[in-house]
Design an enzyme around this catalytic site. Sequence first.
Site, PDB file in Angstrom:
ATOM      1  N   HIS A   1      -9.821   0.981 -10.068  1.00  0.00           N
ATOM      2  CA  HIS A   1      -9.481   1.960  -9.027  1.00  0.00           C
ATOM      3  C   HIS A   1      -8.024   2.386  -9.114  1.00  0.00           C
ATOM      4  O   HIS A   1      -7.713   3.564  -9.160  1.00  0.00           O
ATOM      5  CB  HIS A   1      -9.784   1.375  -7.649  1.00  0.00           C
ATOM      6  CG  HIS A   1      -9.173   2.146  -6.524  1.00  0.00           C
ATOM      7  ND1 HIS A   1      -9.613   3.398  -6.165  1.00  0.00           N
ATOM      8  CD2 HIS A   1      -8.122   1.883  -5.703  1.00  0.00           C
ATOM      9  CE1 HIS A   1      -8.869   3.857  -5.171  1.00  0.00           C
ATOM     10  NE2 HIS A   1      -7.963   2.958  -4.877  1.00  0.00           N
ATOM     11  N   PHE A   2      -7.100   1.416  -9.138  1.00  0.00           N
ATOM     12  CA  PHE A   2      -5.708   1.872  -9.077  1.00  0.00           C
ATOM     13  C   PHE A   2      -5.210   2.401 -10.419  1.00  0.00           C
ATOM     14  O   PHE A   2      -4.269   3.185 -10.450  1.00  0.00           O
ATOM     15  CB  PHE A   2      -4.772   0.840  -8.428  1.00  0.00           C
ATOM     16  CG  PHE A   2      -4.521  -0.414  -9.191  1.00  0.00           C
ATOM     17  CD1 PHE A   2      -3.713  -0.424 -10.304  1.00  0.00           C
ATOM     18  CD2 PHE A   2      -5.059  -1.619  -8.755  1.00  0.00           C
ATOM     19  CE1 PHE A   2      -3.459  -1.588 -10.989  1.00  0.00           C
ATOM     20  CE2 PHE A   2      -4.810  -2.791  -9.426  1.00  0.00           C
ATOM     21  CZ  PHE A   2      -4.008  -2.772 -10.560  1.00  0.00           C
ATOM     22  N   HIS A   3      -5.867   2.011 -11.515  1.00  0.00           N
ATOM     23  CA  HIS A   3      -5.487   2.659 -12.771  1.00  0.00           C
ATOM     24  C   HIS A   3      -5.939   4.119 -12.781  1.00  0.00           C
ATOM     25  O   HIS A   3      -5.254   4.984 -13.309  1.00  0.00           O
ATOM     26  CB  HIS A   3      -6.057   1.901 -13.973  1.00  0.00           C
ATOM     27  CG  HIS A   3      -5.198   0.735 -14.383  1.00  0.00           C
ATOM     28  ND1 HIS A   3      -5.266  -0.487 -13.792  1.00  0.00           N
ATOM     29  CD2 HIS A   3      -4.213   0.627 -15.319  1.00  0.00           C
ATOM     30  CE1 HIS A   3      -4.388  -1.310 -14.329  1.00  0.00           C
ATOM     31  NE2 HIS A   3      -3.723  -0.662 -15.261  1.00  0.00           N
TER      32      HIS A   3
ATOM     33  N   TYR B   1       1.787   5.584  -2.175  1.00  0.00           N
ATOM     34  CA  TYR B   1       2.082   6.951  -1.737  1.00  0.00           C
ATOM     35  C   TYR B   1       3.454   7.384  -2.218  1.00  0.00           C
ATOM     36  O   TYR B   1       3.684   8.569  -2.444  1.00  0.00           O
ATOM     37  CB  TYR B   1       1.896   7.070  -0.218  1.00  0.00           C
ATOM     38  CG  TYR B   1       0.466   6.793   0.138  1.00  0.00           C
ATOM     39  CD1 TYR B   1      -0.521   7.689  -0.248  1.00  0.00           C
ATOM     40  CD2 TYR B   1       0.078   5.619   0.752  1.00  0.00           C
ATOM     41  CE1 TYR B   1      -1.850   7.425  -0.011  1.00  0.00           C
ATOM     42  CE2 TYR B   1      -1.245   5.347   1.010  1.00  0.00           C
ATOM     43  CZ  TYR B   1      -2.214   6.253   0.618  1.00  0.00           C
ATOM     44  OH  TYR B   1      -3.532   5.987   0.848  1.00  0.00           O
TER      45      TYR B   1
ATOM     46  N   HIS C   1       0.792  -1.216   0.000  1.00  0.00           N
ATOM     47  CA  HIS C   1       0.000   0.000   0.000  1.00  0.00           C
ATOM     48  C   HIS C   1       0.825   1.267   0.000  1.00  0.00           C
ATOM     49  O   HIS C   1       0.554   2.183  -0.763  1.00  0.00           O
ATOM     50  CB  HIS C   1      -1.102   0.047   1.050  1.00  0.00           C
ATOM     51  CG  HIS C   1      -2.125   1.052   0.605  1.00  0.00           C
ATOM     52  ND1 HIS C   1      -2.964   0.817  -0.456  1.00  0.00           N
ATOM     53  CD2 HIS C   1      -2.329   2.337   0.942  1.00  0.00           C
ATOM     54  CE1 HIS C   1      -3.667   1.892  -0.715  1.00  0.00           C
ATOM     55  NE2 HIS C   1      -3.307   2.836   0.115  1.00  0.00           N
TER      56      HIS C   1
ATOM     57  N   ARG D   1     -10.699 -10.279 -11.546  1.00  0.00           N
ATOM     58  CA  ARG D   1      -9.569  -9.649 -12.228  1.00  0.00           C
ATOM     59  C   ARG D   1      -8.528 -10.699 -12.623  1.00  0.00           C
ATOM     60  O   ARG D   1      -8.627 -11.861 -12.255  1.00  0.00           O
ATOM     61  CB  ARG D   1      -8.949  -8.572 -11.346  1.00  0.00           C
ATOM     62  CG  ARG D   1      -8.330  -9.100 -10.083  1.00  0.00           C
ATOM     63  CD  ARG D   1      -8.008  -7.992  -9.115  1.00  0.00           C
ATOM     64  NE  ARG D   1      -6.754  -7.326  -9.459  1.00  0.00           N
ATOM     65  CZ  ARG D   1      -5.977  -6.690  -8.559  1.00  0.00           C
ATOM     66  NH1 ARG D   1      -6.332  -6.624  -7.296  1.00  0.00           N
ATOM     67  NH2 ARG D   1      -4.855  -6.116  -8.923  1.00  0.00           N
ATOM     68  N   ARG D   2      -7.535 -10.266 -13.391  1.00  0.00           N
ATOM     69  CA  ARG D   2      -6.362 -11.070 -13.756  1.00  0.00           C
ATOM     70  C   ARG D   2      -6.730 -12.337 -14.529  1.00  0.00           C
ATOM     71  O   ARG D   2      -6.205 -13.410 -14.263  1.00  0.00           O
ATOM     72  CB  ARG D   2      -5.568 -11.490 -12.526  1.00  0.00           C
ATOM     73  CG  ARG D   2      -5.202 -10.368 -11.595  1.00  0.00           C
ATOM     74  CD  ARG D   2      -4.325 -10.864 -10.474  1.00  0.00           C
ATOM     75  NE  ARG D   2      -3.975  -9.820  -9.550  1.00  0.00           N
ATOM     76  CZ  ARG D   2      -4.482  -9.696  -8.319  1.00  0.00           C
ATOM     77  NH1 ARG D   2      -5.349 -10.548  -7.858  1.00  0.00           N
ATOM     78  NH2 ARG D   2      -4.089  -8.718  -7.561  1.00  0.00           N
TER      79      ARG D   2
END
Lengths: 541, 187
Positions: A366-368, A219, A215, A429-430
Site C-alpha cells: 500500500h505505501f509503496h 501528507y 501518518h 512484513r519485515r
Amino acid sequence: MLTNKRLILSHFWLAFIVFGAALVLGAWQMFVRSPLNTWHFNPEFYYRSVTAHGSAMGYVFPTLIAMGFGYAITEASLGKELVGRRWAWAGFFLVAVGAVVAMIPVSLGLASVLYTFYPPMVGNPFYYIGVVMVVVGSWIWVALMVINFVIWKRDNPDKPVPLAMYANVAGCLLWGWTAVGAALEILFLILPVALGLRSTIDAGLARVFFSWTLHAIVYFWLIPTYIAYYTIFPRAIGGRLYSDAMARISFILFVVVAMPIGVHHLFADPQVGAGIKFMHSVFTGLVALPTLLTVFTICASAEIASRLRGGQGAFGWIRSLPWSNPIMLATALSLVMLGFGGAGGLINMSYQLDATVHNTQWITGHFHLIFGGAIVIMYFAIAYDLWPHLTGRALDSFGMMRTQLWLWFIGMIVTTFPWHYVGILGMPRRMAFYDYANPAIAPQAFSVTMSAIGGFILLLSGVLFLLVLIRGQFGARDEAAAYRFAVPLHMPARIPVALNSFGLWLALMVGLTVVNYGFPIAQLMALSETNVPAVYVGAGR
Amino acid sequence: MATETDHSPGEAVAARIERRWATLSIVIVGVLVGMAAFIGIHQATMPQGRVEIADPKTLHLSGEFTESNLGSEMAADGSVTVRAIGQQYSFTPQCIVVPADTPINLRATSADVVHGFLIEGTNINTMLVPGYITDLPVRFKAPGDHVMPCQEFCGIGHQGMWGKVKVVDKTAFRDMAAAKRRLTCVD
C-alpha cells in the site's frame, strides 16, 4: 524569477542521489527475500538495509524535495528573492550532515531498528541524533517559508497569496507540527536510553508518539505532488486550473485533519483503548475528502486543456490531451496509482478490515504504491519541469522521459499488486527470508517473485531518471523563460480571509491533535509501571 | 476564453458542478465511516476496550503469565481462554491448540520487545507490546492447522519466529481438557 538556483539544485541533486542509493537497497531487499535467491545470507544485513532504505526514503529524500521545491515556489510565485538565504544553506547542510551521521551506525550494523525505531529495542545514539539533525534542518526551512509568507503578505495587503505559496506554507505547517511527535519520542524516551542515562522505556507511549508523526508525514510527502497537480500540470498542458478556492480548501483540510488520525497505525495495539481508536478511524475517513476534491479538480483542469486544443465528446477529449508531454503522462499515471492506493487506504482505515491486513505485506504494498508510485512519479515531473530553469540548459530527452515514467508505473504495478495479494494471504512484513518449502507459505512464492521483478524494473527506471537529469546538466545552453504556475479559469474577485491565512487552521490543527492525542498520552504517562527494560541492539552485543 | 475577472455564467456552472462533487465526496466518506461505526457498535469486530498492564520483568514469577499457566484452559462454564507470551524469537506455547466453533479469549503479552502475531487463513491479527496485555475475542470456524508468524520486527531473528495454531474438534478438545489443566500442542 529563480535567483538562488544553486541552492535549489543542491537540494534536488542530494535528494535524487539519496533516492538512487536507497533504490538499489530496495531492489536488493526484494530479491534476497524472494524465491529467486537461493543463497544463504546473514539476515542482519537485510534489517540493516531496510533501516537504511526506510530512513533515506522516508526522512531524507522527500524532505529535501519539499525544501528545494519550497524555495523554488517562494521565488517563482512571490516574484522576489528568498529571504534568509544563509539560513537555507545552513538547513541544507544540517540535513546532509544528519543523513551521514545517521547512516554510519546503520551501515555498521549498530542501529538495525528500522526507520520506525521500535523501542524498547535501542540502537546506537548517533542514528537518532542524525535523524534529529535532518528534522531540525527541515524546521529551518519551515521557519523560512513562514517568514517569507508573512513578509510578502505585509508588503501586499490587497493581493491573495499565490496558490503555490499558500499550499507550500500549508505543507510546512503540517510538517513542523507532525514532526513534533517523533521528536518527543526521540528526545525524551529513546535518546536518554541510547546514551545510557536510563535503562527503561515505555514502549507503548513511544508508539503513540511515533504514530503522531507516522501518518501525517505521508501528507508532508504528498504536498509537493498536490502542488504539482494544481499549479504545474494545468500550465504544462496548456490549460487552466478549474478552481483556485477548492485547491486551497484541499490543502487546508490536510493541515487540519492529517494529524489527529495517526492512531489508526495502532488499531491492533493494546495500549490504546477502543474509543480513541474509533475517533481516529473517523478522522482518517475525513482525510480522503481533500483527495476526492483534488481528483475532480485535476481531471476537470485536464478537460479544459483538451477542449482548448479542440477535444470533443463526453470522453473523446481524453484522446486530445497532449500525451507526449511528460508532465501530462506523469500526472495521469500518478492519478491511476493514487486511485488504487487510495482505495487501499480506505480499506486500512476501518478497524474491521485492517485486522485482516495489519502488518502484512499488504501494508508495505500500500505505501509503496501511494508514496513510491503516486507521489514520487510527480517528484520526477517536478524535476523535469524545473530543470531547464535551474540549469539554464535545455532538457529535451522527451523520449527517455516518457520511457522512464512508463517503466516506473509498470514497475510499481508489477511490484505492488502481488505485494498486496500476498498480504491478504497473510504474509507478514519485515522478514529477511521465508521458508517457501513450507506448504503453508509455498502459494505465496510466485507473487513474491513477481514483486522482485517489479523491483528491478523500478531500478532501471531510476537509473534512466538520473541519466535524463545528468544529460540536462550538459545540454545546450538555453535560458528558459520565467517560471510560471497555472492560472485559475475564473480568478475569484476576492478570496475570503480564511482561504488566504492560516491562523484559524493552525488553531484547529493543534486543538484536534490535543483532543485526539491528549487522553492516550496522559493516560500512558500516568502509568509508570509500564516502563520496560531496553534491549540494546547492534553487532557485537 | 474567459478573462480572469469575467464573472460569466460559466463560472456559476463551474461552481455548481464543483459543489455537487464535494457533496458526493462527503456522502461517500460518510457512508464508509457509518459502516465502520455500525459494525463496531454491533460488536462484530471491535478493538480491545481498555488498557491492561503486565510487568515483563516479573511475568515468570507471578500473575497469569507464569509458565505453568500458559496454554489453553477450559473453564467450568465451557469458555476457553488461551494465554501466551512472545519473546525473541519464539512464542510460548509455540503450538496453540484450540477448539473449533467456540468463543475463545486470547490473552497475551511480550517478555521483551514489541512482537505481534497473525494467524494465516483467519483475520486474527494483533500486537504484543511489553508492559501491556493484549486481550482478543476470537473464534475458529473449522478444525485445521494454521501458521502463526510474528508480524512485527523484533530483532535479527524475527524471520524465525513462527508459531502454530491447531484447531481441533470441540469434543476432542473437551476430552483433552478433562485430562490436563493447560493444553498445548507442543510435541
